[in-house]
Write a protein that holds these residues in place. Structure first.
Motif, PDB file in Angstrom:
ATOM      1  N   GLU A 147      12.671   4.373  -4.475  1.00 47.46           N
ATOM      2  CA  GLU A 147      12.625   3.409  -3.379  1.00 47.46           C
ATOM      3  C   GLU A 147      11.230   2.793  -3.322  1.00 47.46           C
ATOM      4  O   GLU A 147      10.239   3.466  -3.604  1.00 47.46           O
ATOM      5  N   HIS A 148      11.171   1.515  -2.968  1.00 45.26           N
ATOM      6  CA  HIS A 148       9.901   0.822  -2.882  1.00 45.26           C
ATOM      7  C   HIS A 148       9.715   0.194  -1.507  1.00 45.26           C
ATOM      8  O   HIS A 148      10.684  -0.132  -0.819  1.00 45.26           O
ATOM      9  N   PHE A 149       8.471   0.040  -1.108  1.00 46.52           N
ATOM     10  CA  PHE A 149       8.160  -0.545   0.200  1.00 46.52           C
ATOM     11  C   PHE A 149       8.547  -2.019   0.260  1.00 46.52           C
ATOM     12  O   PHE A 149       8.474  -2.740  -0.745  1.00 46.52           O
ATOM     13  N   ASP A 150       8.951  -2.446   1.450  1.00 50.78           N
ATOM     14  CA  ASP A 150       9.025  -3.869   1.765  1.00 50.78           C
ATOM     15  C   ASP A 150       7.575  -4.331   1.788  1.00 50.78           C
ATOM     16  O   ASP A 150       6.774  -3.882   2.613  1.00 50.78           O
ATOM     17  N   LEU A 151       7.198  -5.225   0.872  1.00 53.62           N
ATOM     18  CA  LEU A 151       5.789  -5.583   0.709  1.00 53.62           C
ATOM     19  C   LEU A 151       5.235  -6.438   1.841  1.00 53.62           C
ATOM     20  O   LEU A 151       4.021  -6.653   1.913  1.00 53.62           O
ATOM     21  N   SER A 152       6.100  -6.911   2.721  1.00 58.40           N
ATOM     22  CA  SER A 152       5.610  -7.608   3.906  1.00 58.40           C
ATOM     23  C   SER A 152       5.389  -6.632   5.064  1.00 58.40           C
ATOM     24  O   SER A 152       4.888  -7.019   6.115  1.00 58.40           O
ATOM     25  N   ASN A 153       5.732  -5.362   4.817  1.00 62.33           N
ATOM     26  CA  ASN A 153       5.547  -4.346   5.856  1.00 62.33           C
ATOM     27  C   ASN A 153       5.337  -2.967   5.210  1.00 62.33           C
ATOM     28  O   ASN A 153       6.222  -2.131   5.212  1.00 62.33           O
ATOM     29  N   ILE A 154       4.154  -2.782   4.666  1.00 61.74           N
ATOM     30  CA  ILE A 154       3.802  -1.491   4.057  1.00 61.74           C
ATOM     31  C   ILE A 154       3.056  -0.691   5.109  1.00 61.74           C
ATOM     32  O   ILE A 154       1.859  -0.890   5.344  1.00 61.74           O
ATOM     33  N   LYS A 155       3.785   0.166   5.800  1.00 62.80           N
ATOM     34  CA  LYS A 155       3.197   0.952   6.883  1.00 62.80           C
ATOM     35  C   LYS A 155       2.507   0.038   7.894  1.00 62.80           C
ATOM     36  O   LYS A 155       1.407   0.306   8.381  1.00 62.80           O
ATOM     37  N   GLY A 156       3.183  -1.091   8.165  1.00 63.76           N
ATOM     38  CA  GLY A 156       2.677  -2.032   9.154  1.00 63.76           C
ATOM     39  C   GLY A 156       1.742  -3.088   8.601  1.00 63.76           C
ATOM     40  O   GLY A 156       1.249  -3.941   9.355  1.00 63.76           O
ATOM     41  N   LYS A 157       1.495  -3.088   7.289  1.00 64.59           N
ATOM     42  CA  LYS A 157       0.572  -4.062   6.696  1.00 64.59           C
ATOM     43  C   LYS A 157       1.300  -4.944   5.685  1.00 64.59           C
ATOM     44  O   LYS A 157       2.190  -4.491   4.975  1.00 64.59           O
ATOM     45  N   ASP A 158       0.883  -6.190   5.637  1.00 63.06           N
ATOM     46  CA  ASP A 158       1.501  -7.211   4.788  1.00 63.06           C
ATOM     47  C   ASP A 158       0.651  -7.381   3.520  1.00 63.06           C
ATOM     48  O   ASP A 158      -0.552  -7.665   3.603  1.00 63.06           O
ATOM     49  N   LEU A 159       1.266  -7.222   2.346  1.00 65.47           N
ATOM     50  CA  LEU A 159       0.533  -7.353   1.090  1.00 65.47           C
ATOM     51  C   LEU A 159      -0.121  -8.721   0.974  1.00 65.47           C
ATOM     52  O   LEU A 159      -1.248  -8.848   0.484  1.00 65.47           O
ATOM     53  N   LEU A 160       0.570  -9.767   1.439  1.00 57.96           N
ATOM     54  CA  LEU A 160       0.018 -11.116   1.354  1.00 57.96           C
ATOM     55  C   LEU A 160      -1.313 -11.209   2.108  1.00 57.96           C
ATOM     56  O   LEU A 160      -2.294 -11.765   1.604  1.00 57.96           O
ATOM     57  N   GLU A 161      -1.354 -10.629   3.295  1.00 61.79           N
ATOM     58  CA  GLU A 161      -2.574 -10.662   4.100  1.00 61.79           C
ATOM     59  C   GLU A 161      -3.658  -9.776   3.491  1.00 61.79           C
ATOM     60  O   GLU A 161      -4.849 -10.107   3.562  1.00 61.79           O
ATOM     61  N   LEU A 162      -3.262  -8.661   2.885  1.00 65.14           N
ATOM     62  CA  LEU A 162      -4.232  -7.783   2.231  1.00 65.14           C
ATOM     63  C   LEU A 162      -4.882  -8.489   1.038  1.00 65.14           C
ATOM     64  O   LEU A 162      -6.094  -8.367   0.816  1.00 65.14           O
TER      65      LEU A 162
END
Length: 318
Positions: free
Chosen positions: A23-38
């Motif tokens: 299973e993989h994280f929803d990349l817009s919500n990785i433990k409350g953080k968005d990969l795009l913003e990171l």
């Protein structure tokens, strides 16, 4: 030569014991953080001045950062270059030294880089630019993965995306209009004489014969060149032309648009390099390096093709 190499980014979440699959994280919500913003935050943090990556004796910085929340895309130039070797920069016309390069000097190149994080998706499309075979994926990998782990306490996977998946719609629907051999050295007395003066490289183009008036001539579907059958005519042509030059490219057309693809022994393997050139792909070059806006426009079109290849024709588009 300039080329874009597409990658897929994923973050491992765990294993589904019932389905027995990862299973993989929803990349817009990785433990409350968005990969795009990171990604955007990290680029901004390394844009004020040039930074030293001592592990590779390489300097780098991000510039021209464009954050588009509606398109769920962030793009920039990753400016990077190596230092540590003393050499001279000479004028090609006169042979005179123009600049003595010291061990602390670095010749930097602008590498286009782009990430698209579709909403609710477990996969991100990453595009990394190569210039004359020099890329920055490994540099970005080492820099950002450590930051991602610190921010999320999760790991990030960046894996290459092969030809047929990345350009599925083109592979199925596009037809090949010409073949170009780069770095071709013809066999003749003229070439031998010119070779004494310097390197003799050129290029030639092969166009298909027009069989009937009113029909657009082509060499057949692009898929036959990207993944040719071992005994096919296309494979025979590619093998023959690959022995005559440095690279073989197809110019394919789909719905009136044209795009260049490199074919041959290394083109359809693990890594998929999609070349672009000034005049062929509507990308402008300034001083031999890509201009940002035209590269971004071309890269967005490529990203949409990849998104269709991953998720189908109704996929999210930027």
């Amino acid at each position: 030569m300039h080329a874009i190499t597409p990658y897929l980014l994923k973050s491992y979440k765990g294993r589904d014991t019932e389905k027995k699959e990862s299973e993989h994280f929803d990349l817009s919500n990785i433990k409350g953080k968005d990969l795009l913003e990171l990604l955007h935050k990290y680029m901004q943090s390394k844009s004020a001045h040039v930074y030293d990556f001592k592990e590779e004796k390489r300097v780098f910085k991000f510039s021209d950062i464009d954050f588009d929340i509606k398109r769920r895309t962030v793009s920039a130039f990753l400016v990077a270059g190596f230092y540590g070797v003393r050499s001279d920069i000479i004028d090609k016309s006169t042979g005179e030294i123009r600049f003595p390069k010291s061990e602390s000097d670095a010749e930097v190149l602008r590498h286009y880089i782009q990430f698209t994080v579709p909403p609710g998706s477990t996969e991100t499309i990453g595009l990394f630019h190569k210039s004359r075979g020099v890329g920055i994926k490994s540099l970005f990998d080492k820099l950002f993965k450590a930051n991602f782990l610190l921010e999320t306490q999760a790991t990030l996977q960046i894996t290459p995306y092969a030809h047929t998946g990345a350009v599925q719609e083109w592979a199925k629907g596009a037809s090949v209009k010409s073949l170009k051999v780069k770095g071709f050295v013809p066999s003749s007395d003229i070439t031998v004489n010119l070779a004494r003066l310097g390197e003799c490289n050129t290029e030639f183009t092969i166009s298909p014969k027009i069989k009937k008036k009113g029909f657009k001539a082509s060499f057949g579907p692009l898929s036959d060149f990207l993944t040719p059958e071992a005994s096919s005519t296309q494979n025979e042509i590619i093998t023959l032309l690959s022995n005559q030059g440095a690279s073989v490219r197809t110019v394919a057309e789909l719905n009136g648009a044209r795009r260049t693809f490199e074919v041959g022994a290394n083109s359809g393997g693990v890594v998929c390099d999609i070349p672009f050139a000034e005049g062929e792909d509507e990308v402008e070059l300034k001083g031999g390096q890509p201009e940002f806006q035209s590269t971004q426009k071309w890269a967005r079109s490529l990203t949409n093709d990849i998104l269709k290849g991953v998720y189908g024709r109704r996929a999210f588009q930027i």
